[in-house]
Design an enzyme around this catalytic site. Structure first.
Site, PDB file in Angstrom:
ATOM      1  CG  HIS A  50      -1.926  -1.050   1.026  1.00  0.00           C
ATOM      2  ND1 HIS A  50      -2.987  -1.084   0.317  1.00  0.00           N
ATOM      3  CD2 HIS A  50      -2.327  -2.201   1.861  1.00  0.00           C
ATOM      4  CE1 HIS A  50      -3.802  -2.054   0.214  1.00  0.00           C
ATOM      5  NE2 HIS A  50      -3.270  -2.618   1.628  1.00  0.00           N
ATOM      6  NE  ARG A  75       1.699  -4.415   3.961  1.00  0.00           N
ATOM      7  CZ  ARG A  75       0.197  -3.863   4.498  1.00  0.00           C
ATOM      8  NH1 ARG A  75      -0.283  -4.357   5.421  1.00  0.00           N
ATOM      9  NH2 ARG A  75       0.092  -2.444   4.218  1.00  0.00           N
ATOM     10  CD  GLU A 154      -4.188  -8.543   5.130  1.00  0.00           C
ATOM     11  OE1 GLU A 154      -4.463  -7.540   5.801  1.00  0.00           O
ATOM     12  OE2 GLU A 154      -3.543  -9.205   4.386  1.00  0.00           O
ATOM     13  CG  ASP A 180      -7.271  -5.044   5.162  1.00  0.00           C
ATOM     14  OD1 ASP A 180      -8.375  -4.543   4.520  1.00  0.00           O
ATOM     15  OD2 ASP A 180      -6.004  -5.084   4.950  1.00  0.00           O
TER      16      ASP A 180
END
Length: 259
Positions: A50, A75, A154, A180
């Site tokens: 993200h 990540r 998540e 999430d």
């Protein structure tokens, strides 16, 4: 005084039961990573899911963090398991993979990030040998335990399959994502990472990890929550992101001069 950890001790510290706090970066600028790494964080993690950080930004950022004497984590982008292997090749010590919803997902992740017999990670590169000081044979024998692979939990599906995910050889632990989890558990009604349903999900994940004897990590929505999670025994905890560091510093300075 904060002491700079030795390279490739992150896995050892987590397995010893330490709670480690990582900065969470989304800015594709190595100098930002270098500056933050020189503060008191235990590690620096790059978010490729993200943010605008791409492969080359992550590689340069990892090098900057290593130069500052800290371990780097990433990540990875959704299902970019091949990219995860490349990041391990250039010095990442911990890989966090999003949306691991089943044992099958976990097996594909472990296959890319662990050498046989745990996985099928391909051999290549030499940066990791420079950082560890190990020759090829020694690195091959130690790499699976020197690096950490965490599967993100998540979604409802991941929660239901958390025991099966943790049972996959090569998956070192799980990383809980509160945002999430709040969206999925509240059926899209709102984003609320501090909701009670998220706390209950975190408890489920922690109990599963303890049963499996594996590691834990999580994203903390605030420093206060990070401290609370550490007291509960969570291992690899995100503390604050780079955008918040910049924003809070700017706001504090402006408040002094403008009131």
């Amino acid at each position: 005084m904060h002491q700079t950890p030795k390279p490739y001790t992150l896995a050892e510290r987590l397995r010893a039961g330490d709670s480690l706090f990582t900065a969470w970066l989304g800015m594709p600028e190595p100098l930002v990573a270098d500056a933050i790494a020189r503060e008191g964080f235990d590690a620096v993690t790059f978010d490729m899911q993200h943010s605008s950080i791409d492969l080359m930004s992550a590689i340069r950022g990892i090098s900057a963090v290593n130069h500052a004497g800290k371990p780097a984590g990433v990540r990875v982008a959704l299902e970019d398991f091949g990219g995860a292997a490349r990041l391990l090749d250039v010095g990442a010590e911990i890989i966090i993979a999003p949306m691991i919803n089943s044992a099958a997902d976990a097996k594909r992740l472990a296959s890319a990030t662990k050498y046989p017999p745990l996985g099928d990670r391909s051999w290549g590169g030499n940066r990791f040998q420079q950082l560890t000081g190990l020759g090829p044979q020694d690195y091959l024998q130690k790499a699976n335990t020197m690096t950490v692979t965490l599967a993100m939990i998540e979604t409802r599906a991941a929660l239901a399959a958390v025991d099966e995910i943790l049972a996959v050889p090569g998956i070192d632990g799980v990383f809980a994502g509160p945002s999430d989890l709040s969206i999925t558990l509240l059926n899209g009604a709102k984003l609320d990472p501090n909701n009670q349903v998220v706390a209950e999900a975190f408890e489920t994940v922690m109990k599963a990890a303890k049963r499996a004897g594996k590691l834990t990590g999580c994203y903390a929505p605030s420093p206060e929550r990070a401290k609370e999670l550490a007291s509960q025994g969570w291992g690899f905890i995100s503390l604050v992101n780079d955008a918040l560091i910049v924003r809070s510093g700017a706001q504090a300075a402006l408040k002094v001069v403008r009131g």
